[in-house]
Design an enzyme around this catalytic site. Structure first.
Site, mmCIF file in Angstrom:
data_model
loop_
_atom_site.group_PDB
_atom_site.id
_atom_site.type_symbol
_atom_site.label_atom_id
_atom_site.label_comp_id
_atom_site.label_asym_id
_atom_site.label_seq_id
_atom_site.Cartn_x
_atom_site.Cartn_y
_atom_site.Cartn_z
ATOM 1 N N TRP A 130 39.161 43.609 43.649
ATOM 2 C CA TRP A 130 40.618 43.512 44.309
ATOM 3 C C TRP A 130 41.800 44.424 43.428
ATOM 4 O O TRP A 130 42.413 45.300 43.635
ATOM 5 C CB TRP A 130 40.968 42.188 45.304
ATOM 6 C CG TRP A 130 41.306 41.155 43.625
ATOM 7 C CD1 TRP A 130 40.738 40.038 43.945
ATOM 8 C CD2 TRP A 130 42.076 40.740 43.006
ATOM 9 N NE1 TRP A 130 40.836 39.563 42.957
ATOM 10 C CE2 TRP A 130 42.198 40.148 42.026
ATOM 11 C CE3 TRP A 130 43.440 42.064 42.244
ATOM 12 C CZ2 TRP A 130 42.826 39.626 40.553
ATOM 13 C CZ3 TRP A 130 44.043 40.905 41.468
ATOM 14 C CH2 TRP A 130 43.245 40.571 40.538
ATOM 15 N N LYS A 154 30.001 44.959 49.303
ATOM 16 C CA LYS A 154 30.915 43.950 49.831
ATOM 17 C C LYS A 154 31.954 43.908 48.631
ATOM 18 O O LYS A 154 32.166 44.075 47.588
ATOM 19 C CB LYS A 154 30.250 42.713 49.285
ATOM 20 C CG LYS A 154 30.279 41.368 50.057
ATOM 21 C CD LYS A 154 31.308 40.454 49.270
ATOM 22 C CE LYS A 154 32.671 39.719 49.966
ATOM 23 N NZ LYS A 154 33.701 39.422 49.195
ATOM 24 N N HIS A 155 33.302 44.257 49.365
ATOM 25 C CA HIS A 155 34.177 44.026 48.823
ATOM 26 C C HIS A 155 35.108 43.112 48.680
ATOM 27 O O HIS A 155 34.432 41.743 49.387
ATOM 28 C CB HIS A 155 35.681 45.481 49.521
ATOM 29 C CG HIS A 155 36.313 46.237 48.400
ATOM 30 N ND1 HIS A 155 36.875 45.267 47.130
ATOM 31 C CD2 HIS A 155 36.677 47.456 48.416
ATOM 32 C CE1 HIS A 155 37.639 46.287 46.571
ATOM 33 N NE2 HIS A 155 37.280 47.670 47.501
ATOM 34 N N GLY A 206 33.684 42.007 38.357
ATOM 35 C CA GLY A 206 34.197 41.041 38.387
ATOM 36 C C GLY A 206 34.376 39.709 37.471
ATOM 37 O O GLY A 206 34.442 40.091 36.125
ATOM 38 N N SER A 207 33.563 38.548 37.833
ATOM 39 C CA SER A 207 34.473 37.515 37.015
ATOM 40 C C SER A 207 32.892 36.953 35.946
ATOM 41 O O SER A 207 31.981 37.907 36.587
ATOM 42 C CB SER A 207 35.082 36.280 37.938
ATOM 43 O OG SER A 207 33.501 35.777 38.321
ATOM 44 N N GLU A 228 30.224 45.172 35.274
ATOM 45 C CA GLU A 228 31.167 44.632 34.463
ATOM 46 C C GLU A 228 32.189 43.610 34.437
ATOM 47 O O GLU A 228 32.744 43.668 35.382
ATOM 48 C CB GLU A 228 32.571 46.321 34.511
ATOM 49 C CG GLU A 228 33.349 46.208 34.442
ATOM 50 C CD GLU A 228 34.498 45.741 34.115
ATOM 51 O OE1 GLU A 228 34.897 45.194 33.446
ATOM 52 O OE2 GLU A 228 34.928 46.851 34.844
ATOM 53 N N CYS A 262 40.727 44.202 33.662
ATOM 54 C CA CYS A 262 39.751 43.802 32.372
ATOM 55 C C CYS A 262 40.091 44.341 31.465
ATOM 56 O O CYS A 262 40.285 43.973 30.249
ATOM 57 C CB CYS A 262 38.250 43.726 32.866
ATOM 58 S SG CYS A 262 37.545 43.418 34.686
#
Length: 464
Positions: A130, A154-155, A206-207, A228, A262
């Site tokens: 996001w 897939k957002h 993402g995480s 990433e 990030c």
């Protein structure tokens, strides 16, 4: 189950979208698979013409799209416009350069001839976050669509309007049905999609947990993946740095996007000879930031992306304080509606503390004092992450020497880690693997096929 916008400035709900049914998901995969069979054979120039139109449409709709970003994840409106600009630039970059990036690469051989042919591989599934809802998608979509792959995204569930807007733009640009597909699905569907034989590659920004799960699915299915993930970027200030410039860059590098990046400058590693002056100057800039509505032009501090994000960050701050770190500024939630956390400066952080080891995704500055280059490098590398970093010194050769020792995918000298279409983007260690952007990004999900022509039995391949 509905996927819904929640405005983080007010914490009030907004527009809803229905999650796709199993039948609808299957229909979209069939559409993407069908599209690939013709898209892969579409001339590169025609593919790039679509990307050029996407780039222009983003500019034409910039104000409207920027408002969507700000509404859904709380980004300052000026930064939302900047995000549309960089996204547009990425599509244009590949529109202009993809043809040359995909040209056959001749190999030197003793007899006959040989070359590498770059060919698309199929449907690429992207799982996107996001924090930069248009830019993150552009990094994956632009090079791969140019290469002849097709994209399914897939957002993040908190930015559904942005997700839908991107698909709408591709349709308006003339992309055939199935070349770019938005998927309104929950995270639980990712493993099933990864198992589908029609999907050939997986990419996630993402995480760590999400990346580990996707990598496991990719490994089980023997599929190429690019990740990433998080970062805990070092920001090294040597004793001969231009202090005013370093402070300005530290402020920009940490506070942009409310620290929700990030590659934000999360650890300020400062030589003890200049640490006190650096800290004082930086604290003054942070202390004077204007808090308010992110849709207003003069606001400098808005909310985090969601109430959950604010709660998590506050928990990490409180844990670090309880573990013995000192609070120079901020340190708690703001007493107001919305997902607000005070801009915070922490010092005296030691190994074992939460802030030392974890990524703090928000406006939190961690300051470390060190004695010289060697200690700075040792501290910078004492992290499970390895995404970006930066080094500050008036002596560029000295800064380069330090940069060569930093264990990250990217190091910038005298500026914070940033992104540009022509620069490869990615990390090492628990920050992920693979590269996006530049010519490297377009070669991640292609078949680098060797064509070998014997020196006997026929004429050799002629090169132009």
């Amino acid at each position: 189950m509905a996927i819904q916008t929640i405005n983080p400035y007010t914490n009030l709900p907004g527009k809803e979208f229905d999650e796709l049914t199993e039948e609808q998901i299957e229909s979209k995969i069939i559409s993407a698979d069908t599209a690939y069979k013709s898209w892969r054979d579409t001339p590169v120039k025609e593919r790039c013409a679509i990307l050029a139109k996407v780039a222009q449409l983003l500019q034409d709709k910039k104000d409207k799209l920027a408002k969507l970003i700000t509404e859904e994840m709380g980004k300052l409106i000026s930064e939302s416009r900047d995000e549309i600009d960089i996204s547009s630039a990425i599509y244009k970059y590949y529109a202009d350069n993809a043809e040359s990036f995909l040209q056959d690469r001749q190999l030197e051989v003793e007899k006959g001839s040989a070359y590498i042919k770059y060919s698309p591989i199929g449907i690429i599934l992207g799982v996107e976050p996001w924090n930069y809802p248009f830019y993150q998608v552009a990094r994956l979509a632009a090079p791969n669509i140019a290469a002849g792959n097709v994209i399914m995204i897939k957002h993040a569930s908190i930015v559904p309007q942005c997700a839908q807007a991107i698909e709408d733009i591709f349709k308006e640009a003339g992309a055939p049905e199935g070349v770019y597909t938005n998927l309104f699905v929950s995270g639980k569907n990712i493993s099933r999609l990864a198992d589908d034989k029609r999907i050939k590659g997986l990419s996630l920004t993402g995480s760590e947990d999400a990346g580990s799960s996707l990598a496991e699915a990719a490994g089980k299915n023997l599929k190429k993946s690019v990740l990433e993930l998080g970062g805990n970027d070092p920001f090294i200030v040597l004793d001969d740095a231009d202090l005013d410039h370093a402070v300005k860059m530290a402020f920009a590098g940490r506070m942009k996007n409310m620290g929700q990046s990030c590659t934000a400058a999360k650890r300020m590693i400062v030589d003890e000879k200049v640490a006190d002056a650096f800290t004082e100057k930086l604290a003054e800039k942070v202390r004077n930031m204007r808090v308010g509505d992110p849709s207003e032009e003069d606001t400098e501090i808005g909310p985090l992306s969601s109430e959950d994000a604010a709660k998590k960050l506050n928990k990490q701050i409180q844990e670090t304080i309880e573990q013995g770190a000192k609070v120079l500024l901020g340190g708690k939630r703001m007493d107001r509606a919305g997902a607000f956390v005070e801009p915070t400066i922490l010092t005296d952080i030691k190994p074992g503390m939460t802030a030392y080891h974890e990524e703090l995704f928000g406006p939190v500055i961690s300051i470390y004092k060190v004695k010289g280059e060697e200690e700075a490098v040792k501290l910078a590398n004492d992290s499970d992450f390895g995404l970006g970093g930066s080094v500050y010194s008036k002596d560029v050769a000295r800064a380069e020497r330090v940069a060569h020792q930093i264990e990250t995918g990217m190091v910038f000298i005298n500026e914070p880690t940033s992104s540009s279409p022509e620069l490869p983007f990615g990390g090492i260690k628990r920050s992920g693997y693979g590269r996006e952007l530049s010519d490297l990004g377009i070669h991640e999900f292609v078949n680098k096929k060797l064509i070998r022509i014997s020196g006997k039995g026929g004429s050799e391949r002629k090169t132009e």
